[in-house]
Design a protein around this motif. Structure first.
Motif, short mmCIF file in Angstrom:
data_model
loop_
_atom_site.label_atom_id
_atom_site.label_comp_id
_atom_site.label_asym_id
_atom_site.label_seq_id
_atom_site.Cartn_x
_atom_site.Cartn_y
_atom_site.Cartn_z
N MET A 52 0.84 -1.20 0.00
CA MET A 52 0.00 0.00 0.00
C MET A 52 0.88 1.26 0.00
N GLN A 53 1.99 1.24 0.72
CA GLN A 53 2.90 2.37 0.74
C GLN A 53 3.52 2.57 -0.64
N ALA A 54 3.94 1.49 -1.28
CA ALA A 54 4.53 1.58 -2.62
C ALA A 54 3.50 2.08 -3.63
N MET A 55 2.25 1.65 -3.50
CA MET A 55 1.19 2.12 -4.40
C MET A 55 0.96 3.61 -4.22
N GLY A 56 1.00 4.09 -3.00
CA GLY A 56 0.80 5.50 -2.74
C GLY A 56 1.92 6.37 -3.29
N GLN A 84 7.71 -13.51 -4.63
CA GLN A 84 8.28 -12.47 -5.49
C GLN A 84 8.55 -11.21 -4.68
N PHE A 85 7.62 -10.85 -3.80
CA PHE A 85 7.79 -9.64 -2.99
C PHE A 85 8.93 -9.80 -1.99
N LYS A 86 9.09 -10.98 -1.43
CA LYS A 86 10.18 -11.22 -0.49
C LYS A 86 11.52 -11.04 -1.18
N GLY A 92 15.80 -4.09 -2.69
CA GLY A 92 15.70 -2.66 -2.43
C GLY A 92 14.36 -2.07 -2.81
N GLU A 93 14.24 -0.77 -2.56
CA GLU A 93 12.97 -0.06 -2.73
C GLU A 93 12.50 -0.04 -4.18
N GLN A 94 13.41 0.15 -5.10
CA GLN A 94 13.02 0.21 -6.52
C GLN A 94 12.46 -1.12 -6.98
N ALA A 95 13.02 -2.21 -6.52
CA ALA A 95 12.52 -3.54 -6.89
C ALA A 95 11.12 -3.77 -6.31
N VAL A 96 10.87 -3.25 -5.11
CA VAL A 96 9.54 -3.37 -4.51
C VAL A 96 8.52 -2.60 -5.33
N ALA A 99 7.76 -4.45 -8.51
CA ALA A 99 6.94 -5.64 -8.27
C ALA A 99 5.48 -5.25 -8.06
N VAL A 100 5.26 -4.18 -7.32
CA VAL A 100 3.89 -3.72 -7.09
C VAL A 100 3.29 -3.19 -8.39
N GLN A 101 4.07 -2.45 -9.17
CA GLN A 101 3.58 -1.94 -10.45
C GLN A 101 3.22 -3.09 -11.38
N GLY A 102 4.03 -4.13 -11.38
CA GLY A 102 3.72 -5.31 -12.20
C GLY A 102 2.41 -5.96 -11.77
N LEU A 103 2.18 -6.03 -10.48
CA LEU A 103 0.94 -6.62 -9.97
C LEU A 103 -0.26 -5.75 -10.36
N VAL A 104 -0.11 -4.44 -10.23
CA VAL A 104 -1.21 -3.52 -10.59
C VAL A 104 -1.51 -3.63 -12.09
#
Length: 108
Positions: A52-56, A84-86, A92-96, A99-104
């Motif tokens: 949720m933080q990465a999405m924001g 995948q998230f682990k 690092g933060e960019q990879a997180v 990963a979230v962008q890919g899921l969205v």
């Protein structure tokens, strides 16, 4: 028939309130966020909270329809995404964020 005293009634009400809180907190996260402002699945440091933080922080935010939101939460709680998230959190933060962008992108 015996009469219930004030303290017995107050203790019963307190017990019901505490049990209700824990049921909502642990098992109904959407209701917990709506009425309590907190839930177990969105606690500090949890996978859901980090997502949720990465999405924001994504450019322009992310708006999902109800159906896409349901697919998002189902995919978010899948074992595949958690692994995948682990791996992404270790990189690092960019990879997180990616990963979230890919899921969205997958659920849109």
């Amino acid at each position: 028939m015996g009469q219930k005293g004030f303290f017995r009634s107050a203790l019963s009400a307190l017990l019901v309130a505490v049990l209700s809180f824990f049921i909502i907190y642990f098992f109904i996260p959407s209701m917990g966020m709506q009425y309590l402002g907190l839930s177990f699945s969105l606690r500090e440091g949890s996978v859901n909270a980090q997502v949720m933080q990465a999405m924001g922080e994504m450019e322009g935010g992310v708006e999902l329809s109800k159906e896409a939101g349901d697919r998002f939460w189902k995919a978010l709680n899948s074992r595949e995404f958690r692994l995948q998230f682990k791996a992404a959190t270790e990189q690092g933060e960019q990879a997180v964020k990616s990963a979230v962008q890919g899921l969205v992108d997958r659920v849109k």
